[in-house]
Design an enzyme around this catalytic site. Sequence first.
Site, PDB file in Angstrom:
ATOM      1  CG  ASP A  68      -1.914  -1.226   1.411  1.00  0.00           C
ATOM      2  OD1 ASP A  68      -2.605  -1.492   0.461  1.00  0.00           O
ATOM      3  OD2 ASP A  68      -1.554  -1.952   2.335  1.00  0.00           O
ATOM      4  CE  LYS A 128      -4.084  -2.230   3.642  1.00  0.00           C
ATOM      5  NZ  LYS A 128      -3.460  -3.476   3.693  1.00  0.00           N
TER       6      LYS A 128
END
Length: 539
Positions: A369, A408
């Site tokens: 991410d 995230k």
Amino acid sequence: MSRHPRRAMLAATILAPVAVTVTTAGVATLSAHAAAGCQVTYTIGAQWPGGFGANLAITNHGEPIDGWTLSWTFTAGQTITQSWGFTADPASGAIVARSAGYTASIPTGATVAGGFNGTWDNSSNPVPSTFTLNGTVCTGPGEPTSPPSATTAPPATTAPPATTAPPPTPSADTLFVATDGNDANAGTSAAPLATLARAVALATPGTTIALRGGTYQFSTNVRIMKDGTAADPYTITSYQGERVVLDGENLPHTPAPVGGSIPNLERGVLHIEADFWRVRGLEIAHGPYAIFCRDCSNNVFERLITRDNYESGLQIQGAASNNQVINLDSYGNRDPRKNGESADGLAIKEGFGSGNVVRGARLWNNSDDGFDAWLFTSPILVEDSAAWGNGVNRWNLPDYTGDGNGFKMGGGDPDPPANHTIRNSFAFDNAVGGFIDNGNPGTITVDRNTAWRNGDGGFKFANSTSRLTGNLAVGNGAGVSLGNSTATGNSWDIKSSWSSADLASTDPSVLTGPRAADGSIRSSNFLLPRSYPNLGARS
């Protein structure tokens, strides 16, 4: 998108804002030859219906320990469901915790930490009263051993003749390091040191370590384990903007084998377990993490480039408060040992602590991410940042498992609540999601962000009670997912269909190009709505 609960095993720290702390300490006989002291700190960091997170820290005041067993008793039916830094068997009642490989060694004076998620009965969650380390109850640091009394005086010896004069005492204000320096030098501009490690060892609170331009190679990482103060922080910086590259390619674990682990102290070209440090203007590449900052607070990471590392570019975890990440560029980081599942551009995860801020970060082309707040239970502020191109297998890693989200904003197993804030940020061209709660049941503030052309949903907040205002979603692979979250004044509230024709520009070259002179992301009309100029992020 899977949330990969096994990621919680990556850390040896804790999760959550401090709620209750108890410390027990003790004298434990840990070898046949000496008595050793130990101290155990148990912290309940976060507690929610049916679940809680806690931290354990073991400090060794005696001889070095290689492998340990820590025992305690839960008296109210608590059960460990997930742990890191140790394994627990049994996991309820009389607990027996055994060290993991990367926490087994505790040198004299050192501390190792582990943590766990657990369940409780929603009625009582008392802190254990007694801890036993390697078979002996911990009750306080051991008394130092007195030296043996002298029986006969040693024979007199003649002092050896002096051969070389000792190096001059370095300045308390600035130490210089250069690729052609010498660690026997004084660390002045005219006589610089050769290694950053030597400069760190010589530095005192308030010292600035100025690195001259060039590439510095490492066979051992730099470990920063001493604190500055608010009035006198330590600083590591490039000298007058010269390009400084810290290259960790020769360090261990570059890369670690598939399924392998990295011992705590070997994580990072810079491994920081300290407070009040300023790290500015460096480029850090090819390390087992570029910077790994554990149990560290009141630090500033500014205008750094963390690229092409074999784990996350910058990772902050554990008990960590008031850290600032300003104008970070972090890209190309990947983790062959986890098939791409772990390397983020920036991770503030597996811990707790208030006041952490990310501002002006650009996070791109990382295997997992862009930004990851997995298991960090205190609020984090992220603003004026961008994440793109994450989660694409650019390295041909086998069995690729990179998650591929821009931002995230939490997650765990079980998922602890965390009330993060993200605003005025861009997520585009990520393999999966743009902005996601990742199972975080807290209330996340999501204000004036833009998600464009991500592989899945631009805004996925179905598991939380988040508040979304003024956000823009265009051209993503799936619609928004809100669940019990509330949304006001977002693009999907204004009209049902948006396309690139609604935008002033879809050219990201200004945002992704050189930064402004002050380090900020340069302004452009990238993804600016033609008819709603106050909607979405602005660079």
